[in-house]
Design a protein around this motif. Structure first.
Motif: not given
Ligand SMILES: *Cc1c(COP(=O)(O)O)cnc(C)c1O
Ligand code: SF4
Length: 335
Positions: A45-53
């Motif tokens: 989730g942290c990565a998706q928040q930073a730069f979404r898929l």
């Protein structure tokens, strides 16, 4: 709106307008992982928040269902690795800010200026060196007149590169306006387009865009971005053929990525497949050290060894130049 009911899946191979395909792209890890029969815990989730898929369905269709280590999936899936801080990995690894001339124009190298035409892309690549780029402040924001005025004030330009984001997510009419205005700039001898869109969405190269590109009043160079041989499909080959026939120069740049293409067999096959559809390998980039991408980094030593292995087994014209970007240097630097 006569297309209010958009089905969420459709038979593969059925042609769809590229804009519809963009709208139907996967935008959550859960949906993509379910499509691939993989458990949702793979994504962070942290990565998706930073730069979404963002992944077009066509591109997801090239991945192997059930394989959590698929090299295409790895390029687009937000992983917990991205949320770890790594020393030396920064938001602007390539010194773009100091090359900015305003209106989205970056002028780093002699004779060539690059235009950040848009912040949007057809796919979101986790290793992207512009994943933190301040498109709102430093991008072109659709003001082509400001782009043209800025380029006209830069001395000695002979080539303009359309980049982004990805210029081929712009609508044909917007692109046509820009190409026409650029072709009128004194001193400009050729135009270049840097794009990954045809690789993840070949239907973008529909009749309208193909006509626009083949009618370009200046010699055109299109630099694709494919990293793995499985990205070079029959669909892509079919779409590239008319560009080749029209004399457009087709090149490819790839990024060296752990778990994607960091072995000689994969890189050699990528070059072969590119050549099969009339594309020559141009650059193999050592990763730009952008925050969130440390887990993709191949060591310089290993990068050189891979490049030597390629040189030993391919004709010279199928060996891309292994380069890295050093902020302030007069060109991309051989590694
Ligand atoms: C990479 C890059 C170019 C193009 O460099 P070439 O070596 O000509 O492919 C031009 N401008 C900027 C700002 C770049 O980052
Ligand atoms: S398509 Fe290019 S600019 Fe867009 S996210 Fe991927 S690497 Fe970055």
């Amino acid at each position: 709106m006569k297309d209010a009911m958009i089905p969420l899946s459709f038979p593969p191979g059925q042609p769809r307008g590229w804009q519809r395909q963009m709208a139907e792209a996967f935008c959550t890890p859960e949906a993509l992982l379910a499509f691939l029969d993989l458990p949702p815990e793979r994504a962070a989730g942290c990565a998706q928040q930073a730069f979404r898929l963002k992944v077009p369905r066509y591109y997801a269709g090239l991945m192997t269902p059930g394989d959590p280590n698929d090299p295409l999936l790895r390029q687009v899936l937000p992983l917990a690795d991205e949320c770890r801080q790594a020393p030396g990995f920064v938001t602007d690894p390539t010194g773009d800010q100091s090359a900015s001339r305003g209106a989205g124009v970056l002028h780093k190298y002699r004779g060539r200026a690059l235009v950040v035409t848009t912040g949007a892309c057809a796919v979101h690549c986790r290793y992207c060196f512009r994943r933190h780029f301040p498109y709102g402040e430093t991008g072109a924001r659709g003001d082509w007149q400001a782009v043209i005025d800025t380029l006209a004030a830069e001395p000695g330009l002979s080539e303009v590169i359309l980049s982004g984001g990805d210029p081929l997510v712009l609508e044909d009419t917007r692109l046509a306006e820009l190409l026409t205005a650029l072709a009128r700039l004194p001193g400009i001898r050729r135009l270049r387009i840097h794009t990954r869109t045809p690789v993840v969405l070949p239907d973008r190269l529909d009749d309208g865009l193909t006509r626009l590109l083949t009618d370009c009043p200046l010699p055109l160079v299109v630099v694709l971005h494919a990293n793995h041989p499985r990205e070079i499909t029959e669909e892509l080959a079919d779409r590239l053929r008319p560009l080749r026939r029209a004399g457009i120069t087709l090149l490819n740049q790839a990024v060296l990525l752990v778990g994607v293409n960091d072995d000689a067999d994969t890189l050699a096959e990528l070059s072969e497949r590119l050549h099969d559809c009339g594309v020559l390998p141009y650059y193999l980039h050592q990763l730009d050290r952008v925050a969130g991408a440390a887990h993709f980094e191949v060591s310089d030593q290993r990068a050189r060894a891979l490049h030597q292995a390629l040189t030993a087994r391919l004709p010279g014209y199928l060996v891309p130049r292994l380069v890295q970007e050093i902020p302030g240097a007069p060109s991309k630097q051989a590694l």
